[in-house]
Write an enzyme that holds these catalytic residues in place. Structure first.
Site, PDB file in Angstrom:
ATOM      1  N   ARG A 175       0.869  -1.175   0.000  1.00 50.99           N
ATOM      2  CA  ARG A 175       0.000   0.000   0.000  1.00 50.99           C
ATOM      3  C   ARG A 175       0.907   1.226   0.000  1.00 50.99           C
ATOM      4  O   ARG A 175       2.020   1.200   0.532  1.00 50.99           O
ATOM      5  CB  ARG A 175      -0.901   0.025   1.234  1.00 50.99           C
ATOM      6  CG  ARG A 175      -1.805  -1.194   1.377  1.00 50.99           C
ATOM      7  CD  ARG A 175      -2.595  -1.116   2.676  1.00 50.99           C
ATOM      8  NE  ARG A 175      -3.487  -2.269   2.848  1.00 50.99           N
ATOM      9  CZ  ARG A 175      -3.164  -3.392   3.466  1.00 50.99           C
ATOM     10  NH1 ARG A 175      -1.952  -3.518   4.012  1.00 50.99           N
ATOM     11  NH2 ARG A 175      -4.024  -4.387   3.575  1.00 50.99           N
ATOM     12  N   LYS A 219      -2.034  -2.738   7.968  1.00 48.98           N
ATOM     13  CA  LYS A 219      -3.235  -2.334   8.695  1.00 48.98           C
ATOM     14  C   LYS A 219      -3.323  -3.080  10.015  1.00 48.98           C
ATOM     15  O   LYS A 219      -2.943  -4.242  10.120  1.00 48.98           O
ATOM     16  CB  LYS A 219      -4.482  -2.622   7.854  1.00 48.98           C
ATOM     17  CG  LYS A 219      -4.670  -1.674   6.674  1.00 48.98           C
ATOM     18  CD  LYS A 219      -5.979  -1.946   5.979  1.00 48.98           C
ATOM     19  CE  LYS A 219      -6.244  -0.936   4.852  1.00 48.98           C
ATOM     20  NZ  LYS A 219      -7.533  -1.205   4.171  1.00 48.98           N
ATOM     21  N   HIS A 233      -2.427   2.686  -6.001  1.00 50.84           N
ATOM     22  CA  HIS A 233      -2.971   1.448  -5.440  1.00 50.84           C
ATOM     23  C   HIS A 233      -3.198   0.398  -6.519  1.00 50.84           C
ATOM     24  O   HIS A 233      -3.185  -0.807  -6.239  1.00 50.84           O
ATOM     25  CB  HIS A 233      -4.276   1.733  -4.697  1.00 50.84           C
ATOM     26  CG  HIS A 233      -4.663   0.658  -3.736  1.00 50.84           C
ATOM     27  ND1 HIS A 233      -3.951   0.392  -2.581  1.00 50.84           N
ATOM     28  CD2 HIS A 233      -5.692  -0.240  -3.761  1.00 50.84           C
ATOM     29  CE1 HIS A 233      -4.509  -0.616  -1.925  1.00 50.84           C
ATOM     30  NE2 HIS A 233      -5.569  -1.013  -2.618  1.00 50.84           N
ATOM     31  N   HIS A 238      -3.398  -9.604   3.723  1.00 49.72           N
ATOM     32  CA  HIS A 238      -4.844  -9.719   3.924  1.00 49.72           C
ATOM     33  C   HIS A 238      -5.123 -10.653   5.091  1.00 49.72           C
ATOM     34  O   HIS A 238      -4.554 -11.739   5.179  1.00 49.72           O
ATOM     35  CB  HIS A 238      -5.522 -10.273   2.670  1.00 49.72           C
ATOM     36  CG  HIS A 238      -5.596  -9.299   1.541  1.00 49.72           C
ATOM     37  ND1 HIS A 238      -5.778  -9.677   0.230  1.00 49.72           N
ATOM     38  CD2 HIS A 238      -5.505  -7.944   1.529  1.00 49.72           C
ATOM     39  CE1 HIS A 238      -5.803  -8.607  -0.545  1.00 49.72           C
ATOM     40  NE2 HIS A 238      -5.645  -7.542   0.229  1.00 49.72           N
ATOM     41  N   TYR A 261      -9.036 -11.327  -6.686  1.00 51.19           N
ATOM     42  CA  TYR A 261      -8.121 -11.310  -7.825  1.00 51.19           C
ATOM     43  C   TYR A 261      -8.356 -12.481  -8.766  1.00 51.19           C
ATOM     44  O   TYR A 261      -7.946 -12.426  -9.930  1.00 51.19           O
ATOM     45  CB  TYR A 261      -6.673 -11.282  -7.325  1.00 51.19           C
ATOM     46  CG  TYR A 261      -6.357  -9.992  -6.608  1.00 51.19           C
ATOM     47  CD1 TYR A 261      -6.198  -8.810  -7.305  1.00 51.19           C
ATOM     48  CD2 TYR A 261      -6.279  -9.951  -5.223  1.00 51.19           C
ATOM     49  CE1 TYR A 261      -5.941  -7.608  -6.652  1.00 51.19           C
ATOM     50  CE2 TYR A 261      -6.026  -8.762  -4.551  1.00 51.19           C
ATOM     51  CZ  TYR A 261      -5.861  -7.595  -5.280  1.00 51.19           C
ATOM     52  OH  TYR A 261      -5.630  -6.410  -4.614  1.00 51.19           O
TER      53      TYR A 261
END
Length: 314
Positions: free
Chosen positions: A166, A190, A258, A284, A293
């Protein structure tokens, strides 16, 4: 009483909101962007309550809110043009506050758990093609600015595409986080989750060229990517540079920094990479997020089929 954050509410509620925001930052590791989004949505929610009940809300008002009132708030957002995604985010933020208040024994309102968020269909990521990604990285170094800035942009975009980071993750790195020749880079993602990502030689080559050309003084603690004044590079600058590139190349508006992360995942999947491995590389928490994806890969395969197969053309 109105707080510095723009909440029109009684003192007891303002104090609770400030404590909740401290918890989000210190305990949950929420990003500043998440805090701002929650604050914006909460300000609108409290403003609705103030108008609906004709007084500035306090903790007692949150406790006594009915399901009808909560639905009226959502309906009002829809009438004002808020998208389903925006309304879903608003519910998530407000519900987070209510759950925290409930755990603290401050407010209990069972209706917030019954309130249904609008159903969302996750958007299919829009990656660049492999040739477009390669051309974009080459063109970045030729932007009409100082030579080292073009090399910086190429190094940044090469890192995003080569590691699937990111932009916030890449710009948070310091020089000592990614020393020359290192096989991997440790990334803080994150929720303050760390992961190790392999670093390709092409990434090091782009970084070496940028760092050699950068005229600004640097130490191991210096930000890896800096602006013209030596401060940590602002994400808006990177997005603006990408906008210039996509206009030069005739790429769609979906070609953002992104999108390079999307391209990383999609091209790995197309090359036969394991979905679980891609999940780990992207950081993730859920495999279902990574599975988006596979939709992209199928979509591209069908586009090639329809373009090339004689029967499909009929």
């Amino acid at each position: 009483m109105t707080s510095a954050l723009g909440f029109a509410a009684q003192a007891d509620l303002l104090n609770a909101v400030e404590a909740w925001q401290r918890w989000l930052t210190t305990e949950k590791g929420a990003s500043p962007a998440t805090i701002r989004a929650y604050a914006h949505d909460l300000a609108g929610f409290l403003s609705f309550i103030a108008d609906y009940r004709e007084r500035r809300p306090g903790l007692n008002d949150l406790s006594s809110l009915t399901l009808t009132e909560l639905r009226a708030w959502l309906s009002g957002r829809a009438r004002d043009g808020a998208t389903a995604a925006t309304r879903a985010r608003a519910i998530a933020g407000v519900r987070n506050l209510f759950r925290w208040l409930d755990r603290q024994g401050i407010v209990h309102n069972p209706h917030i758990g019954v309130l249904k968020a609008p159903k969302l269909k996750p958007p299919i990521p829009r990656p660049l093609t492999a040739p477009d990604a390669a051309t974009l990285l080459d063109e970045a170094a030729a932007l009409p600015e100082a030579a080292w800035i073009g090399l910086r942009d190429r190094a940044l975009f090469t890192l995003l595409y080569g590691c699937g980071l990111r932009i916030s993750e890449a710009l948070a790195l310091n020089r000592n986080d990614l020393p020359p020749g290192s096989a991997t880079v440790r990334v803080l993602g994150k929720g303050s989750k760390q992961r190790q990502v392999p670093v390709l030689p092409a990434i090091h080559a782009a970084l070496d060229a940028y760092q050699a050309a950068c005229p600004l003084p640097a130490t191991p603690e210096t930000p890896l990517f800096v602006g013209a004044r030596g401060d940590r590079l602002n994400p808006s600058v990177a997005r603006r540079q990408m906008q210039v590139l996509r206009q030069q190349m005739g790429l769609p508006d979906s070609a953002t920094p992104h999108a390079l992360r999307h391209s990383f995942a999609t091209h790995l999947l197309g090359g036969g990479a394991d979905l679980r491995a891609i999940q780990d590389l992207l950081g993730h928490s859920s495999l279902s997020t990574t599975q988006r994806y596979t939709d992209v890969d199928t979509e591209q395969m069908m586009a090639v089929y329809e373009k090339a197969h004689p029967r499909a053309q009929k």
